[in-house]
Design a protein around this motif. Structure first.
Motif, short mmCIF file in Angstrom:
data_model
loop_
_atom_site.label_atom_id
_atom_site.label_comp_id
_atom_site.label_asym_id
_atom_site.label_seq_id
_atom_site.Cartn_x
_atom_site.Cartn_y
_atom_site.Cartn_z
N VAL A 1 2.30 12.50 14.55
CA VAL A 1 1.63 11.48 14.20
C VAL A 1 2.64 10.13 14.03
N LYS A 2 3.81 10.21 13.81
CA LYS A 2 4.68 9.21 13.79
C LYS A 2 4.85 8.36 14.94
N ALA A 3 5.01 9.31 16.23
CA ALA A 3 5.12 8.86 17.43
C ALA A 3 3.96 7.92 17.91
N HIS B 1 2.60 -1.06 4.93
CA HIS B 1 1.61 0.19 4.77
C HIS B 1 2.75 1.35 4.77
N SER B 2 2.82 1.73 3.74
CA SER B 2 3.74 2.78 3.23
C SER B 2 2.99 4.04 3.11
N ILE B 3 2.35 4.69 3.87
CA ILE B 3 1.44 5.81 3.68
C ILE B 3 1.63 7.04 4.59
N TYR C 1 10.16 6.58 -7.33
CA TYR C 1 10.69 7.27 -6.21
C TYR C 1 10.29 6.83 -4.65
N SER C 2 9.28 6.24 -4.71
CA SER C 2 8.48 5.68 -3.30
C SER C 2 9.47 4.67 -2.68
N ILE C 3 9.36 4.75 -1.39
CA ILE C 3 9.89 3.88 -0.52
C ILE C 3 9.39 2.60 -0.85
N ALA C 4 7.87 2.28 -1.09
CA ALA C 4 7.35 1.17 -1.42
C ALA C 4 7.90 0.70 -2.81
N CYS D 1 -7.44 2.19 -3.14
CA CYS D 1 -8.13 2.37 -1.62
C CYS D 1 -7.71 3.54 -1.05
N ASP D 2 -8.55 4.44 -1.11
CA ASP D 2 -8.42 5.74 -0.37
C ASP D 2 -8.63 5.43 1.31
N VAL D 3 -7.45 5.30 1.89
CA VAL D 3 -7.68 5.03 3.42
C VAL D 3 -8.27 6.10 4.30
N SER D 4 -8.74 7.33 3.75
CA SER D 4 -9.43 8.24 4.37
C SER D 4 -10.91 7.92 4.17
N MET E 1 0.89 -1.31 -0.04
CA MET E 1 0.11 0.06 -0.03
C MET E 1 0.98 1.32 -0.03
N GLY E 2 0.76 2.23 -0.87
CA GLY E 2 1.51 3.41 -0.97
C GLY E 2 2.73 3.62 -1.84
N MET E 3 2.42 2.81 -2.96
CA MET E 3 3.67 3.12 -3.92
C MET E 3 3.04 4.17 -4.93
N VAL F 1 -3.43 1.51 -4.25
CA VAL F 1 -3.03 2.90 -4.25
C VAL F 1 -4.17 3.73 -4.06
N GLN F 2 -3.76 5.15 -3.81
CA GLN F 2 -4.67 5.96 -3.47
C GLN F 2 -5.84 6.28 -4.46
N SER F 3 -5.43 6.51 -5.70
CA SER F 3 -6.45 6.82 -6.67
C SER F 3 -6.15 6.47 -7.93
N PRO G 1 16.27 9.66 5.79
CA PRO G 1 15.38 10.51 4.70
C PRO G 1 15.90 10.05 3.46
N ILE G 2 14.67 10.03 2.39
CA ILE G 2 15.12 9.70 1.03
C ILE G 2 14.12 10.65 0.28
N LYS G 3 14.40 11.17 -0.84
CA LYS G 3 13.74 12.20 -1.53
C LYS G 3 12.39 11.43 -2.21
N THR G 4 11.43 11.98 -1.88
CA THR G 4 10.25 11.25 -2.30
C THR G 4 9.02 12.28 -2.59
N LEU G 5 8.24 12.10 -3.43
CA LEU G 5 6.95 12.79 -3.44
C LEU G 5 6.58 13.47 -1.98
N ALA G 6 6.40 12.45 -1.12
CA ALA G 6 6.03 12.93 0.31
C ALA G 6 7.24 13.84 0.79
N SER G 7 8.24 13.25 1.01
CA SER G 7 9.37 13.97 1.76
C SER G 7 9.57 15.41 1.02
N LEU H 1 5.79 2.28 7.88
CA LEU H 1 7.24 3.30 7.62
C LEU H 1 7.08 4.37 8.79
N SER H 2 8.31 4.55 9.72
CA SER H 2 8.23 5.48 10.48
C SER H 2 9.32 6.50 10.13
N TYR H 3 9.59 7.23 10.95
CA TYR H 3 11.02 8.31 10.72
C TYR H 3 11.21 8.93 12.28
P1 NAD Z 1 5.41 8.70 -1.31
O1 NAD Z 1 4.99 10.04 -1.58
O2 NAD Z 1 6.12 7.97 -2.55
O3 NAD Z 1 4.43 7.77 -0.73
C1 NAD Z 1 3.60 8.27 0.30
C2 NAD Z 1 2.21 7.53 -0.44
O4 NAD Z 1 1.11 7.65 0.62
C3 NAD Z 1 1.91 7.81 -1.70
O5 NAD Z 1 1.69 6.53 -2.47
C4 NAD Z 1 0.31 8.35 -1.36
O6 NAD Z 1 -0.64 8.13 -2.75
C5 NAD Z 1 -0.10 7.69 -0.28
N1 NAD Z 1 -1.35 8.19 0.38
C6 NAD Z 1 -1.44 9.46 0.94
N2 NAD Z 1 -2.73 9.69 1.46
C7 NAD Z 1 -3.34 8.52 0.97
C8 NAD Z 1 -4.73 8.00 1.22
N3 NAD Z 1 -5.71 8.98 1.72
N4 NAD Z 1 -4.91 6.87 0.62
C9 NAD Z 1 -3.93 6.01 0.38
N5 NAD Z 1 -2.73 6.45 0.25
C10 NAD Z 1 -2.48 7.48 0.54
O7 NAD Z 1 6.51 8.89 -0.11
P2 NAD Z 1 7.34 8.05 0.58
O8 NAD Z 1 8.55 8.83 1.27
O9 NAD Z 1 7.63 7.01 -0.10
O10 NAD Z 1 6.59 7.68 1.96
C11 NAD Z 1 6.06 6.45 2.39
C12 NAD Z 1 6.11 6.22 3.60
O11 NAD Z 1 7.29 6.32 4.22
C13 NAD Z 1 5.50 7.21 4.61
O12 NAD Z 1 4.63 6.75 5.82
C14 NAD Z 1 6.67 8.14 5.16
O13 NAD Z 1 6.15 8.97 6.11
C15 NAD Z 1 7.52 7.20 5.15
N6 NAD Z 1 8.94 7.45 5.32
C16 NAD Z 1 9.54 8.32 4.27
C17 NAD Z 1 10.67 8.83 4.79
C18 NAD Z 1 11.33 9.58 3.61
O14 NAD Z 1 12.47 10.48 3.98
N7 NAD Z 1 11.05 9.73 2.34
C19 NAD Z 1 11.56 8.68 5.70
C20 NAD Z 1 11.00 7.87 6.82
C21 NAD Z 1 9.67 7.50 6.52
#
Ligand code: NAD
Length: 260
Positions: free
Chosen positions: A164-166, A93-95, A22-25, A66-69, A16-18, A43-45, A193-199, A146-148
């Motif tokens: 939230v991560k705590a 669960h990588s969301i 660039y995604s960690i997933a 699957c939009d988890v919200s 879940m969450g690719m 995936v979200q959408s 830390p890894i450069k992704t859409l979220a970070s 996945l936490s940080y």
């Molecule tokens: P990413 O943007 O590639 O992945 C985040 C994912 O969350 C996306 O696929 C997005 O679609 C999904 N998402 C957001 N809202 C959603 C919803 N309502 N329903 C379903 N999916 C939803 O970024 P990432 O960095 O790969 O993040 C993955 C996980 O790793 C996250 O939990 C992030 O906090 C964690 N993390 C990231 C880093 C980092 O530096 N990149 C470090 C530690 C932990």
């Protein structure tokens, strides 16, 4: 990949969450694929569904939205998966989500709306995933999130996401305790830390990358590959005695207090 680890890699599971390559997933999915694990994506959408459909390396994998919200989406996902595949061995669960406007400035400026939304999507969703994934894991399994480091110590601009991560890390312990009787393990990887859409939404993220590279004992930042390998281990039977843990995969950064 190491042949022995692959021998004990899980058979089939859900990622879940690719969002993109660039995604960690993506790193996790790639390592698992190298071990011949069958993957199902959620995936979200539809936008992200198309992204995965375009990836040659996952062309044989089914992708569900699957939009988890959204109330009912997680229950429906595991219901459909149960009907189609019978049982699964793991869920990743990588969301995470926060309004990027609140990933800068002062934490006390966090709005109630974003606090609740970030907590709902990034933390509560794991609880619901565990509840419904359990139904399709009759033989036990492994659930990973996945936490940080921002969950443990203050990281500039990480703000609400740190809180939230705590909560997510505490959830891992409660969920591991609940699901132990079903032989389901629940763990988190605290990734460097890894450069992704979220970070890229975190203010000053390039400074965090630079800081961590200098601080880490290995003298570098982690890669998606590092995370993928650690996650494959945690999902495999080699980790059969590990549950409720937060495992740092950060090139050792978290152990360093002061560095000259
Ligand atoms: P990413 O943007 O590639 O992945 C985040 C994912 O969350 C996306 O696929 C997005 O679609 C999904 N998402 C957001 N809202 C959603 C919803 N309502 N329903 C379903 N999916 C939803 O970024 P990432 O960095 O790969 O993040 C993955 C996980 O790793 C996250 O939990 C992030 O906090 C964690 N993390 C990231 C880093 C980092 O530096 N990149 C470090 C530690 C932990």
């Amino acid at each position: 990949m190491n042949g022995n680890l692959c021998n004990l890699a899980p058979r089939i599971g859900v990622i879940m969450g690719m969002a993109n390559e660039y995604s960690i997933a993506y790193g996790i999915a790639k390592t698992l694929t190298e071990c011949n694990t069958k993957l199902i994506f959620a995936v979200q959408s539809d936008r992200f569904k198309q992204k995965i459909a375009d990836m040659e390396e996952f062309k044989n994998s089914e992708v569900f939205v699957c939009d988890v919200s959204q109330e009912g989406d997680i229950e429906k996902l595991f219901d459909v998966i149960g009907n189609l595949y019978g049982s699964i061995d793991f869920v990743v669960h990588s969301i995470a989500f926060s309004d990027r406007k609140e990933l800068q400035g002062k934490y006390y400026d966090t709005s109630r709306g974003n606090f609740l939304n970030a907590m709902n999507i990034s933390c509560y969703s794991l609880t619901e995933v565990c509840k419904y994934a359990k139904e399709v894991m009759p033989n036990g399994g492994s659930i990973l999130t996945l936490s940080y480091y921002g969950a443990e110590k203050v990281v500039p601009n990480y703000n609400v996401m740190g809180v939230v991560k705590a909560a997510l890390e505490a959830s891992v312990r409660y969920l591991a305790s609940d699901l132990g009787e079903f032989n389901i393990r629940v763990n988190a990887v605290s990734a460097g830390p890894i450069k992704t859409l979220a970070s890229s939404g975190v203010g000053g993220f390039s400074k965090i990358l630079e800081y961590e590279q200098n601080r880490s004992p290995l003298g570098r930042n982690v890669t998606k590959d590092d995370i993928g390998k650690a996650c494959t281990f945690l999902l495999s039977d080699f980790a059969s005695g590990i549950t409720g843990e937060i495992i740092h995969v950060d090139c050792g950064s978290n152990i360093v207090g002061v560095k000259f």
